[in-house]
Design a protein around this motif. Structure first.
Motif, PDB file in Angstrom:
ATOM      1  N   LEU A 110       4.298   7.937 -10.941  1.00  0.00           N
ATOM      2  CA  LEU A 110       4.695   7.396  -9.215  1.00  0.00           C
ATOM      3  C   LEU A 110       3.113   6.905  -9.211  1.00  0.00           C
ATOM      4  O   LEU A 110       3.260   5.682  -8.953  1.00  0.00           O
ATOM      5  CB  LEU A 110       5.107   7.822  -8.557  1.00  0.00           C
ATOM      6  CG  LEU A 110       6.055   9.153  -8.766  1.00  0.00           C
ATOM      7  CD1 LEU A 110       6.467  10.146  -8.269  1.00  0.00           C
ATOM      8  CD2 LEU A 110       7.570   8.185  -8.816  1.00  0.00           C
ATOM      9  N   ALA A 111       1.975   7.325  -9.196  1.00  0.00           N
ATOM     10  CA  ALA A 111       0.481   6.578  -8.900  1.00  0.00           C
ATOM     11  C   ALA A 111       0.727   6.030  -9.995  1.00  0.00           C
ATOM     12  O   ALA A 111      -0.434   4.467  -9.411  1.00  0.00           O
ATOM     13  CB  ALA A 111      -0.456   7.862  -9.180  1.00  0.00           C
ATOM     14  N   ALA A 112       1.289   5.453 -10.619  1.00  0.00           N
ATOM     15  CA  ALA A 112       0.071   4.007 -11.828  1.00  0.00           C
ATOM     16  C   ALA A 112       1.760   3.320 -11.232  1.00  0.00           C
ATOM     17  O   ALA A 112       1.250   1.601 -11.499  1.00  0.00           O
ATOM     18  CB  ALA A 112       0.807   4.354 -13.817  1.00  0.00           C
ATOM     19  N   VAL A 113       3.179   3.373 -10.843  1.00  0.00           N
ATOM     20  CA  VAL A 113       3.437   2.178  -9.812  1.00  0.00           C
ATOM     21  C   VAL A 113       2.262   1.180  -9.202  1.00  0.00           C
ATOM     22  O   VAL A 113       1.410   0.931  -8.726  1.00  0.00           O
ATOM     23  CB  VAL A 113       4.478   2.732  -9.312  1.00  0.00           C
ATOM     24  CG1 VAL A 113       5.656   1.550  -8.496  1.00  0.00           C
ATOM     25  CG2 VAL A 113       5.197   3.115 -10.289  1.00  0.00           C
ATOM     26  N   ASN A 114       2.556  -0.366  -8.903  1.00  0.00           N
ATOM     27  CA  ASN A 114       2.143  -1.203  -8.309  1.00  0.00           C
ATOM     28  C   ASN A 114       2.531  -1.202  -7.180  1.00  0.00           C
ATOM     29  O   ASN A 114       4.137  -2.217  -7.207  1.00  0.00           O
ATOM     30  CB  ASN A 114       2.148  -2.633  -9.728  1.00  0.00           C
ATOM     31  CG  ASN A 114       1.299  -3.869  -8.242  1.00  0.00           C
ATOM     32  OD1 ASN A 114       0.750  -3.489  -7.492  1.00  0.00           O
ATOM     33  ND2 ASN A 114       0.216  -4.567  -9.209  1.00  0.00           N
ATOM     34  N   GLU A 115       1.908  -1.004  -5.885  1.00  0.00           N
ATOM     35  CA  GLU A 115       2.827  -0.928  -4.374  1.00  0.00           C
ATOM     36  C   GLU A 115       3.260  -2.436  -4.464  1.00  0.00           C
ATOM     37  O   GLU A 115       3.786  -2.075  -3.129  1.00  0.00           O
ATOM     38  CB  GLU A 115       1.505  -0.422  -3.305  1.00  0.00           C
ATOM     39  CG  GLU A 115       1.155   0.872  -3.719  1.00  0.00           C
ATOM     40  CD  GLU A 115       0.305   1.777  -2.916  1.00  0.00           C
ATOM     41  OE1 GLU A 115       0.548   0.958  -1.842  1.00  0.00           O
ATOM     42  OE2 GLU A 115       0.601   3.109  -3.000  1.00  0.00           O
ATOM     43  N   ARG A 116       2.322  -3.408  -4.729  1.00  0.00           N
ATOM     44  CA  ARG A 116       3.008  -4.959  -4.514  1.00  0.00           C
ATOM     45  C   ARG A 116       4.376  -4.892  -4.969  1.00  0.00           C
ATOM     46  O   ARG A 116       4.903  -5.633  -4.636  1.00  0.00           O
ATOM     47  CB  ARG A 116       2.018  -6.006  -5.361  1.00  0.00           C
ATOM     48  CG  ARG A 116       0.547  -5.751  -3.961  1.00  0.00           C
ATOM     49  CD  ARG A 116      -0.222  -6.426  -4.972  1.00  0.00           C
ATOM     50  NE  ARG A 116      -0.585  -6.804  -6.697  1.00  0.00           N
ATOM     51  CZ  ARG A 116      -1.213  -7.163  -7.218  1.00  0.00           C
ATOM     52  NH1 ARG A 116      -1.667  -8.615  -6.514  1.00  0.00           N
ATOM     53  NH2 ARG A 116      -1.303  -6.929  -8.378  1.00  0.00           N
ATOM     54  N   LEU A 118       6.716  -2.434  -5.476  1.00  0.00           N
ATOM     55  CA  LEU A 118       7.721  -1.620  -4.714  1.00  0.00           C
ATOM     56  C   LEU A 118       8.383  -2.027  -3.686  1.00  0.00           C
ATOM     57  O   LEU A 118       8.393  -3.491  -2.316  1.00  0.00           O
ATOM     58  CB  LEU A 118       6.849  -0.670  -3.528  1.00  0.00           C
ATOM     59  CG  LEU A 118       5.766   0.478  -4.474  1.00  0.00           C
ATOM     60  CD1 LEU A 118       4.869   1.649  -3.323  1.00  0.00           C
ATOM     61  CD2 LEU A 118       7.177   1.075  -5.042  1.00  0.00           C
ATOM     62  N   PRO A 119      10.057  -1.884  -3.585  1.00  0.00           N
ATOM     63  CA  PRO A 119      10.558  -2.569  -2.354  1.00  0.00           C
ATOM     64  C   PRO A 119      11.288  -1.956  -1.328  1.00  0.00           C
ATOM     65  O   PRO A 119      10.079  -0.877  -1.082  1.00  0.00           O
ATOM     66  CB  PRO A 119      11.974  -2.114  -2.953  1.00  0.00           C
ATOM     67  CG  PRO A 119      11.694  -0.446  -3.362  1.00  0.00           C
ATOM     68  CD  PRO A 119      10.988  -0.714  -3.762  1.00  0.00           C
ATOM     69  N   THR A 120      11.301  -2.455  -0.313  1.00  0.00           N
ATOM     70  CA  THR A 120      11.549  -2.433   1.270  1.00  0.00           C
ATOM     71  C   THR A 120      12.632  -1.265   1.423  1.00  0.00           C
ATOM     72  O   THR A 120      13.641  -1.688   0.911  1.00  0.00           O
ATOM     73  CB  THR A 120      11.953  -3.612   2.444  1.00  0.00           C
ATOM     74  OG1 THR A 120      12.515  -4.200   1.283  1.00  0.00           O
ATOM     75  CG2 THR A 120      10.430  -4.009   2.412  1.00  0.00           C
ATOM     76  N   PHE A 121      12.619   0.063   2.072  1.00  0.00           N
ATOM     77  CA  PHE A 121      13.782   0.957   2.740  1.00  0.00           C
ATOM     78  C   PHE A 121      13.716   0.546   4.033  1.00  0.00           C
ATOM     79  O   PHE A 121      12.925   0.561   5.233  1.00  0.00           O
ATOM     80  CB  PHE A 121      12.206   2.052   2.767  1.00  0.00           C
ATOM     81  CG  PHE A 121      13.440   2.949   1.007  1.00  0.00           C
ATOM     82  CD1 PHE A 121      14.896   3.310   0.530  1.00  0.00           C
ATOM     83  CD2 PHE A 121      12.383   2.433   0.188  1.00  0.00           C
ATOM     84  CE1 PHE A 121      14.781   3.661  -0.739  1.00  0.00           C
ATOM     85  CE2 PHE A 121      12.445   2.416  -0.694  1.00  0.00           C
ATOM     86  CZ  PHE A 121      13.163   3.453  -1.358  1.00  0.00           C
ATOM     87  N   GLN A 219       9.501  11.385  -2.055  1.00  0.00           N
ATOM     88  CA  GLN A 219      11.143  10.857  -2.598  1.00  0.00           C
ATOM     89  C   GLN A 219      10.585   9.213  -2.772  1.00  0.00           C
ATOM     90  O   GLN A 219      12.071   8.997  -3.268  1.00  0.00           O
ATOM     91  CB  GLN A 219      11.989  11.368  -1.634  1.00  0.00           C
ATOM     92  CG  GLN A 219      13.464  11.414  -1.682  1.00  0.00           C
ATOM     93  CD  GLN A 219      14.487  12.187  -0.521  1.00  0.00           C
ATOM     94  OE1 GLN A 219      15.073  12.090  -0.205  1.00  0.00           O
ATOM     95  NE2 GLN A 219      14.264  13.844  -1.100  1.00  0.00           N
ATOM     96  N   LEU A 220      11.314   8.941  -1.810  1.00  0.00           N
ATOM     97  CA  LEU A 220      10.827   7.562  -1.897  1.00  0.00           C
ATOM     98  C   LEU A 220      10.832   6.523  -3.260  1.00  0.00           C
ATOM     99  O   LEU A 220      11.095   5.381  -3.260  1.00  0.00           O
ATOM    100  CB  LEU A 220      10.499   6.861  -0.464  1.00  0.00           C
ATOM    101  CG  LEU A 220      11.446   7.083   1.246  1.00  0.00           C
ATOM    102  CD1 LEU A 220      11.089   5.647   1.933  1.00  0.00           C
ATOM    103  CD2 LEU A 220      13.031   6.672   0.768  1.00  0.00           C
ATOM    104  N   ARG A 221       9.146   7.215  -3.101  1.00  0.00           N
ATOM    105  CA  ARG A 221       8.739   6.143  -4.676  1.00  0.00           C
ATOM    106  C   ARG A 221       9.764   6.723  -5.862  1.00  0.00           C
ATOM    107  O   ARG A 221       9.727   5.939  -6.556  1.00  0.00           O
ATOM    108  CB  ARG A 221       7.849   6.909  -4.258  1.00  0.00           C
ATOM    109  CG  ARG A 221       6.658   6.723  -3.729  1.00  0.00           C
ATOM    110  CD  ARG A 221       4.948   6.857  -4.348  1.00  0.00           C
ATOM    111  NE  ARG A 221       3.929   6.306  -2.683  1.00  0.00           N
ATOM    112  CZ  ARG A 221       2.909   5.310  -2.961  1.00  0.00           C
ATOM    113  NH1 ARG A 221       2.941   4.184  -4.218  1.00  0.00           N
ATOM    114  NH2 ARG A 221       2.425   5.211  -2.704  1.00  0.00           N
ATOM    115  N   LYS A 222       9.919   8.387  -5.591  1.00  0.00           N
ATOM    116  CA  LYS A 222      11.170   8.410  -6.669  1.00  0.00           C
ATOM    117  C   LYS A 222      12.084   7.703  -6.848  1.00  0.00           C
ATOM    118  O   LYS A 222      13.071   7.111  -7.734  1.00  0.00           O
ATOM    119  CB  LYS A 222      11.322   9.894  -6.461  1.00  0.00           C
ATOM    120  CG  LYS A 222      10.447  10.376  -6.744  1.00  0.00           C
ATOM    121  CD  LYS A 222      10.999  11.958  -7.004  1.00  0.00           C
ATOM    122  CE  LYS A 222       8.987  12.923  -7.361  1.00  0.00           C
ATOM    123  NZ  LYS A 222       9.890  14.745  -7.236  1.00  0.00           N
ATOM    124  N   VAL A 223      12.689   7.136  -5.858  1.00  0.00           N
ATOM    125  CA  VAL A 223      14.302   6.470  -5.531  1.00  0.00           C
ATOM    126  C   VAL A 223      13.527   4.857  -6.482  1.00  0.00           C
ATOM    127  O   VAL A 223      14.901   3.943  -6.332  1.00  0.00           O
ATOM    128  CB  VAL A 223      14.889   6.347  -3.946  1.00  0.00           C
ATOM    129  CG1 VAL A 223      15.565   5.592  -3.805  1.00  0.00           C
ATOM    130  CG2 VAL A 223      14.887   7.308  -3.760  1.00  0.00           C
TER     131      VAL A 223
END
Length: 429
Positions: A110-116, A118-121, A219-223
């Motif tokens: 999860l930490a390796a995911v580029n935050e740019r 990420l989708p919106t919720f 949770q949202l990062r996992k989703v």
């Protein structure tokens, strides 16, 4: 147009009730019933179902008048076959649950995911007459480990619920929190409130939480990671539900055991065999555009989550199960437990009636296996709830008075099947 009013304390309150947004009101109340009438519980039973119920009831009454023993034997045989079918279905699902691995991610992944990327919720949280939990709710949602600029958190409060509105106002909320006042038009139900808020949602995905929920912070990062690795056929990601007060009393422990079985065995197995999945009422994360196109939740169904899960499968979509837990408060009062359970049974009955209006179409859309599992899992649950008290009474009579009529309506094959179901079923569960 939506009107935003800034209160003196800075709380952003989006109050469509004053402008009476006709589009949102229509969407929230009648969009599904008007656009897809066969999928709405606004009309409880179709004409064909009413005729079938009348004919079946007439046949049963006449059967018991003409030949009570024959009719009783047939009725007892049908009931035991139903019990056995539901028993074997649930044993099969429990056995299959190990074949479906819920999506799980390590902290490093999860930490390796580029935050740019990420989708919106958009998080929708209906609350009615719950002023005492709002501060805790805001704290729980504020603890979500997700960029605030990618979140829209909408607290859905009913017009006229002055105490909860006042409690929200006193919290001095700022973005990403919003308060949306739901106008008192149409049924005052959770799905209507969700529908009303949906048209103003901006997120790529819509997430539902209840007011007392404590979602896992990641949770949202996992989703987001789950949707990233799944194909477009996955429309919804369902997290597991648990209880933070599971040890409070025996009712809470029963709830905890049931939920554990539900979310770690039954739902993963249904997903594995691509059968309709009755979603949980919270912590489901759904593609927003798809949700709007489906006309969202049925405001006339008291288990709108279960109904939505069936409709998703009928349109060819799948539900992914996530290894992430949202904790909520288990019911600990017996009277409230009965009320909640009765509402669930009513909603499952509504869902079964709606989707069995055109059984051949349902069969074509979900396949033979999905059709059988839907009928036994969704339809069988409320039906057995009605039959159970009668069965318990007959069992009590059998061991106390041993009436002759019970022996006469239970020939050997029926008796041994019923005995096996009683012993093996209870032992298994």
């Amino acid at each position: 147009m939506t009107e935003n009013a800034t209160q003196p304390d800075g709380l952003q309150v989006e109050d469509r009730s004053t402008s009476r947004d006709d589009a949102a009101i229509r969407f929230s109340i009648d969009s599904l019933a008007d656009d897809f009438p066969s999928l709405s519980a606004r009309a409880r039973m179709s004409l064909r179902q009413r005729i079938g119920l009348i004919l079946a009831s007439t046949a049963i009454v006449l059967g018991f008048i003409i030949s009570p023993l024959v009719a009783g034997t047939i009725a007892m045989s049908v009931v035991i076959v139903l019990y056995m079918a539901v028993l074997f279905l649930r044993i099969d699902l429990a056995a299959r649950s190990g074949s479906h691995i819920r999506f799980a991610f390590t902290d490093a992944e999860l930490a390796a995911v580029n935050e740019r990327t990420l989708p919106t919720f958009t998080i929708l949280v209906p609350a009615y007459k719950e002023p005492e939990v709002l501060a805790t709710l805001v704290g729980n949602l504020g603890a979500l480990d997700y960029p605030a600029d990618l979140l829209q958190i909408r607290l859905l409060l009913e017009e006229g619920d002055e105490e909860t509105i006042a409690a929200a106002t006193a919290l001095h909320l700022r973005a990403p929190f919003e308060v949306l006042i739901i106008p008192p038009i149409g049924p005052q139900t959770k799905p209507k409130a969700l529908n009303y808020a949906l048209l103003g949602a901006t997120g790529d995905y819509v997430c539902i939480y209840d007011a007392e929920d404590r979602p896992e912070p990641m949770q949202l990062r996992k989703v987001a990671a789950t949707f990233a690795v799944c194909g477009p056929e996955v429309a919804c990601v369902q997290a597991e539900l648990g209880f933070f007060n599971a040890d409070e009393n025996v009712i809470a422990r029963w709830f905890a055991m049931e939920y554990r079985m539900w979310f770690t065995q039954f739902l993963p197995a249904l997903s594995h065999v691509n059968a309709p999945i009755p979603l949980g009422g919270t912590s489901n994360h759904i593609r927003r555009e798809l949700l709007v196109g489906m006309r969202a939740w049925d405001p006339y169904n008291v288990t709108e989550d279960a109904d939505l899960g069936v409709r998703l499968r009928r349109q060819g979509y799948r539900v992914a199960l996530l290894d992430s837990t949202t904790e909520e408060e288990a019911n600990t009062d017996f009277v409230n437990w009965i009320k909640q359970r009765s509402r669930w049974y009513k909603g499952y009955a509504q869902t079964w009636l709606v989707h069995m209006r055109h059984p051949t179409q349902l069969l074509d859309e979900v396949g033979t296996g999905g059709f059988l599992r839907f009928n036994l899992f969704v339809g069988g649950t409320p039906l057995l709830a009605v039959i159970n008290p009668i069965s318990w009474l007959l069992l009590l009579l059998w061991f106390t008075l041993t009436p002759q009529f019970l022996q006469q309506i239970m020939p050997a094959p029926v008796y041994y099947a019923g005995l096996f179901g009683w012993l093996a079923g209870n032992f298994t569960f």
